[in-house]
Scaffold this motif. Structure first.
Motif, PDB file in Angstrom:
ATOM      1  N   ALA A  37      80.316  31.568  41.369  1.00 38.17           N
ATOM      2  CA  ALA A  37      80.313  33.080  41.599  1.00 38.17           C
ATOM      3  C   ALA A  37      79.091  33.455  42.023  1.00 38.17           C
ATOM      4  CB  ALA A  37      80.827  33.538  40.247  1.00 38.17           C
ATOM      5  N   GLU A  38      77.955  33.043  41.552  1.00 40.05           N
ATOM      6  CA  GLU A  38      76.779  33.526  42.080  1.00 40.05           C
ATOM      7  C   GLU A  38      76.437  33.125  43.605  1.00 40.05           C
ATOM      8  OE1 GLU A  38      72.135  32.320  41.135  1.00 40.05           O
ATOM      9  OE2 GLU A  38      73.581  32.510  39.233  1.00 40.05           O
ATOM     10  N   LEU A  39      76.867  32.104  43.890  1.00 41.53           N
ATOM     11  CA  LEU A  39      76.757  31.773  45.283  1.00 41.53           C
ATOM     12  C   LEU A  39      77.792  32.648  46.250  1.00 41.53           C
ATOM     13  CD1 LEU A  39      76.154  27.876  44.838  1.00 41.53           C
ATOM     14  CD2 LEU A  39      74.180  29.775  45.609  1.00 41.53           C
ATOM     15  N   GLN A  40      78.748  33.207  45.561  1.00 38.16           N
ATOM     16  CA  GLN A  40      79.749  33.750  46.373  1.00 38.16           C
ATOM     17  C   GLN A  40      80.766  32.736  46.996  1.00 38.16           C
ATOM     18  OE1 GLN A  40      77.612  37.049  48.150  1.00 38.16           O
ATOM     19  NE2 GLN A  40      78.345  38.489  46.691  1.00 38.16           N
ATOM     20  N   LEU A  41      80.961  31.709  46.380  1.00 38.44           N
ATOM     21  CA  LEU A  41      81.857  30.492  46.988  1.00 38.44           C
ATOM     22  C   LEU A  41      83.207  30.562  46.480  1.00 38.44           C
ATOM     23  CD1 LEU A  41      79.443  27.474  47.147  1.00 38.44           C
ATOM     24  CD2 LEU A  41      79.894  28.804  49.039  1.00 38.44           C
ATOM     25  N   GLU A  42      84.179  30.689  47.501  1.00 36.40           N
ATOM     26  CA  GLU A  42      85.726  30.376  47.396  1.00 36.40           C
ATOM     27  C   GLU A  42      86.055  28.971  47.201  1.00 36.40           C
ATOM     28  OE1 GLU A  42      88.002  32.836  46.638  1.00 36.40           O
ATOM     29  OE2 GLU A  42      86.173  34.485  46.962  1.00 36.40           O
ATOM     30  N   LEU A  43      85.433  28.549  45.857  1.00 36.22           N
ATOM     31  CA  LEU A  43      85.578  27.043  45.583  1.00 36.22           C
ATOM     32  C   LEU A  43      85.972  26.832  44.292  1.00 36.22           C
ATOM     33  CD1 LEU A  43      85.189  24.029  46.959  1.00 36.22           C
ATOM     34  CD2 LEU A  43      82.727  24.346  46.349  1.00 36.22           C
ATOM     35  N   THR A  44      86.835  25.900  44.024  1.00 30.12           N
ATOM     36  CA  THR A  44      87.082  25.643  42.625  1.00 30.12           C
ATOM     37  C   THR A  44      86.726  24.121  42.275  1.00 30.12           C
ATOM     38  OG1 THR A  44      89.023  26.964  42.460  1.00 30.12           O
ATOM     39  CG2 THR A  44      88.947  25.281  40.902  1.00 30.12           C
ATOM     40  N   ILE A  45      85.836  23.954  41.256  1.00 30.21           N
ATOM     41  CA  ILE A  45      85.211  22.765  41.120  1.00 30.21           C
ATOM     42  C   ILE A  45      85.532  22.500  39.401  1.00 30.21           C
ATOM     43  CG2 ILE A  45      83.274  20.923  40.463  1.00 30.21           C
ATOM     44  CD1 ILE A  45      81.973  22.227  42.990  1.00 30.21           C
ATOM     45  N   ASP A  46      86.432  21.093  39.248  1.00 29.35           N
ATOM     46  CA  ASP A  46      87.081  21.020  37.918  1.00 29.35           C
ATOM     47  C   ASP A  46      86.237  19.920  37.414  1.00 29.35           C
ATOM     48  OD1 ASP A  46      88.238  20.089  35.654  1.00 29.35           O
ATOM     49  OD2 ASP A  46      90.136  20.678  36.827  1.00 29.35           O
ATOM     50  N   VAL A  47      85.226  20.000  36.525  1.00 28.90           N
ATOM     51  CA  VAL A  47      84.356  19.154  35.978  1.00 28.90           C
ATOM     52  C   VAL A  47      85.150  17.908  35.104  1.00 28.90           C
ATOM     53  CG1 VAL A  47      82.111  18.625  34.658  1.00 28.90           C
ATOM     54  CG2 VAL A  47      82.378  20.923  36.046  1.00 28.90           C
ATOM     55  N   GLU A  48      86.035  18.676  34.304  1.00 33.59           N
ATOM     56  CA  GLU A  48      86.507  17.655  33.586  1.00 33.59           C
ATOM     57  C   GLU A  48      87.542  16.637  34.550  1.00 33.59           C
ATOM     58  OE1 GLU A  48      90.506  17.639  30.206  1.00 33.59           O
ATOM     59  OE2 GLU A  48      89.700  19.519  31.277  1.00 33.59           O
ATOM     60  N   ARG A  49      87.923  17.080  35.533  1.00 30.97           N
ATOM     61  CA  ARG A  49      88.675  16.192  36.415  1.00 30.97           C
ATOM     62  C   ARG A  49      87.877  15.186  37.273  1.00 30.97           C
ATOM     63  NH1 ARG A  49      93.535  14.326  36.479  1.00 30.97           N
ATOM     64  NH2 ARG A  49      92.565  12.489  37.018  1.00 30.97           N
ATOM     65  N   LEU A  50      86.640  15.635  37.373  1.00 27.43           N
ATOM     66  CA  LEU A  50      85.638  14.551  38.037  1.00 27.43           C
ATOM     67  C   LEU A  50      85.208  13.657  37.324  1.00 27.43           C
ATOM     68  CD1 LEU A  50      83.244  17.151  40.054  1.00 27.43           C
ATOM     69  CD2 LEU A  50      84.662  15.438  40.841  1.00 27.43           C
ATOM     70  N   VAL A  51      85.129  14.119  35.857  1.00 25.45           N
ATOM     71  CA  VAL A  51      84.902  12.874  34.662  1.00 25.45           C
ATOM     72  C   VAL A  51      85.776  12.028  34.682  1.00 25.45           C
ATOM     73  CG1 VAL A  51      84.327  12.599  32.309  1.00 25.45           C
ATOM     74  CG2 VAL A  51      83.313  14.441  33.518  1.00 25.45           C
ATOM     75  N   LEU A  52      87.139  12.496  34.601  1.00 24.70           N
ATOM     76  CA  LEU A  52      88.297  11.529  34.519  1.00 24.70           C
ATOM     77  C   LEU A  52      88.240  10.508  35.608  1.00 24.70           C
ATOM     78  CD1 LEU A  52      90.934  13.941  33.332  1.00 24.70           C
ATOM     79  CD2 LEU A  52      90.496  12.221  32.401  1.00 24.70           C
ATOM     80  N   ASP A  53      87.991  11.031  36.780  1.00 28.65           N
ATOM     81  CA  ASP A  53      87.994  10.380  38.219  1.00 28.65           C
ATOM     82  C   ASP A  53      87.021   9.295  38.170  1.00 28.65           C
ATOM     83  OD1 ASP A  53      90.259  11.717  39.100  1.00 28.65           O
ATOM     84  OD2 ASP A  53      88.878  12.960  40.261  1.00 28.65           O
ATOM     85  N   HIS A  54      85.952   9.460  37.604  1.00 23.05           N
ATOM     86  CA  HIS A  54      84.690   8.649  37.671  1.00 23.05           C
ATOM     87  C   HIS A  54      84.532   7.631  36.169  1.00 23.05           C
ATOM     88  CE1 HIS A  54      83.163   9.959  41.513  1.00 23.05           C
ATOM     89  NE2 HIS A  54      83.232  11.329  41.046  1.00 23.05           N
ATOM     90  N   SER A  55      85.576   7.911  35.366  1.00 23.75           N
ATOM     91  CA  SER A  55      85.478   7.249  34.159  1.00 23.75           C
ATOM     92  C   SER A  55      86.170   5.749  34.458  1.00 23.75           C
ATOM     93  CB  SER A  55      86.230   7.877  32.919  1.00 23.75           C
ATOM     94  OG  SER A  55      85.601   9.050  32.878  1.00 23.75           O
ATOM     95  N   VAL A  56      85.573   4.990  35.426  1.00 23.77           N
ATOM     96  CA  VAL A  56      85.916   3.741  35.726  1.00 23.77           C
ATOM     97  C   VAL A  56      84.662   2.820  35.735  1.00 23.77           C
ATOM     98  CG1 VAL A  56      88.100   4.395  36.905  1.00 23.77           C
ATOM     99  CG2 VAL A  56      85.923   4.156  38.243  1.00 23.77           C
ATOM    100  N   SER A  57      85.017   1.448  35.465  1.00 24.63           N
ATOM    101  CA  SER A  57      83.796   0.556  35.821  1.00 24.63           C
ATOM    102  C   SER A  57      83.507   0.413  37.335  1.00 24.63           C
ATOM    103  CB  SER A  57      84.144  -0.810  35.100  1.00 24.63           C
ATOM    104  OG  SER A  57      83.255  -1.765  35.284  1.00 24.63           O
ATOM    105  N   PRO A  58      82.519   0.198  37.676  1.00 29.03           N
ATOM    106  CA  PRO A  58      81.088   0.141  36.925  1.00 29.03           C
ATOM    107  C   PRO A  58      80.407   1.545  36.860  1.00 29.03           C
ATOM    108  CG  PRO A  58      80.605  -0.385  39.431  1.00 29.03           C
ATOM    109  CD  PRO A  58      82.236   0.106  39.263  1.00 29.03           C
ATOM    110  N   LYS A  59      81.083   2.596  37.019  1.00 30.74           N
ATOM    111  CA  LYS A  59      80.428   3.614  36.931  1.00 30.74           C
ATOM    112  C   LYS A  59      80.283   4.199  35.690  1.00 30.74           C
ATOM    113  CE  LYS A  59      82.538   5.744  41.158  1.00 30.74           C
ATOM    114  NZ  LYS A  59      83.826   6.804  41.760  1.00 30.74           N
ATOM    115  N   ILE A  60      80.929   3.684  34.759  1.00 29.67           N
ATOM    116  CA  ILE A  60      80.422   3.806  33.182  1.00 29.67           C
ATOM    117  C   ILE A  60      80.567   2.579  32.633  1.00 29.67           C
ATOM    118  CG2 ILE A  60      81.719   6.066  33.056  1.00 29.67           C
ATOM    119  CD1 ILE A  60      84.123   4.697  31.804  1.00 29.67           C
ATOM    120  N   TYR A  61      79.857   2.451  31.353  1.00 30.60           N
ATOM    121  CA  TYR A  61      79.679   0.889  30.936  1.00 30.60           C
ATOM    122  C   TYR A  61      79.059   0.767  29.475  1.00 30.60           C
ATOM    123  CZ  TYR A  61      75.079   1.652  32.903  1.00 30.60           C
ATOM    124  OH  TYR A  61      73.780   2.124  33.393  1.00 30.60           O
ATOM    125  N   LEU A  62      79.369  -0.077  28.724  1.00 28.84           N
ATOM    126  CA  LEU A  62      78.880   0.115  27.325  1.00 28.84           C
ATOM    127  C   LEU A  62      77.201  -0.481  27.702  1.00 28.84           C
ATOM    128  CD1 LEU A  62      81.268  -2.013  25.582  1.00 28.84           C
ATOM    129  CD2 LEU A  62      80.773   0.500  25.038  1.00 28.84           C
TER     130      LEU A  62
END
Length: 256
Positions: free
Chosen positions: A72-97
């Motif tokens: 909003a501060e940058l006045q961008l007509e853009l939607t970014i869903d952080v929760e969705r990004l986390v779901l998309d990247h919750s795969v090996s080897p991006k996450i690990y024990l």
């Protein structure tokens, strides 16, 4: 009444996808929209730190809200869903024990009769997908997060819901300013996991390591990085862990 052992997650048991994957994806989308490089990660982290300094420990971890405000501060007509990004990247080897044997340690603690809880500053919607993908979630009886507890670490009130059902035998974490401080303020045995513990210190028992001169120097440097305002001389007692371990298996020697 239950006998709890509580755990931090990021830097203690697992690596989440934020630093290497989620934040860069946000940065790429914003930069493309602006048609110029924009360091959104720096801006978001600065806002996070501002909120923490104001003791807004819940809002400080609401990355979806902080991203919306930035757009909003940058006045961008853009939607970014952080929760969705986390779901998309919750795969090996991006996450690990952080340790392959940590699940075995959790199992052994359960066999001893302990109830296990994750006490994390990450919102549930960001943490649970990572925990599930790594096989962590099935070992925990509770997952305590800021938006559920009404506060985040180092505020000791984040432990209140667990205290109502039993006692906390230990809290395990990788940060002095969040985990050790919170546990010490709560009268809970504090266990610092420090994966890079120098070899000479490994010869000492977990209960004895924090008093070693070499480890005091490590703590001073670590606290200076985590919370510079607290890094005073002499080194403050509230940031001294009761136990220091370098691998999760050693926790079995700290609780009985």
């Amino acid at each position: 009444m239950k006998k709890w052992i509580t755990f931090d997650l990021d830097g203690t048991l697992m690596q989440n996808p934020f630093g290497k994957w989620v934040f860069p994806a946000i940065e790429e989308q914003i930069s493309q929209q602006l048609q110029r490089p924009f360091k959104s990660t720096e801006t978001l982290v600065r806002e996070h730190e501002r909120r923490m300094a104001q003791n807004r420990t819940v809002e400080a971890y609401d990355w979806d809200e902080m991203v919306r405000l930035l757009l909003a501060e940058l006045q961008l007509e853009l939607t970014i869903d952080v929760e969705r990004l986390v779901l998309d990247h919750s795969v090996s080897p991006k996450i690990y024990l952080l340790e392959e044997k940590s699940l075995e340690t959790l199992q052994r603690l359960k066999e001893r009769g302990y109830s296990l809880a994750a006490v994390t500053n990450g919102f549930y919607k960001y943490q649970f997908p990572v925990m599930k993908a790594l096989g962590l979630s099935e070992w925990f009886d509770d997952i305590v997060t800021p938006e559920k507890a009404g506060c985040g670490k180092p505020d000791a009130r984040i432990l209140d819901s667990l205290r109502k059902t039993g006692e906390i035998a230990a809290h395990v974490g990788d940060r002095l300013d969040h985990d050790v401080f919170m546990a010490n303020q709560s009268g809970v045995p504090s266990v610092l996991i420090y994966h890079k513990l120098p070899e000479p210190l490994r010869a000492a028992a977990p209960r004895q390591r924090a008093a070693q001169a070499e480890f005091v120097d490590i703590c001073k440097a670590k606290l200076q990085k985590e919370h510079p305002q607290a890094a005073v001389e002499p080194y403050p007692a509230e940031y001294v862990p009761d136990y220091v371990i370098y691998q999760m298996e050693e926790l079995l020697d700290c609780v009985h």
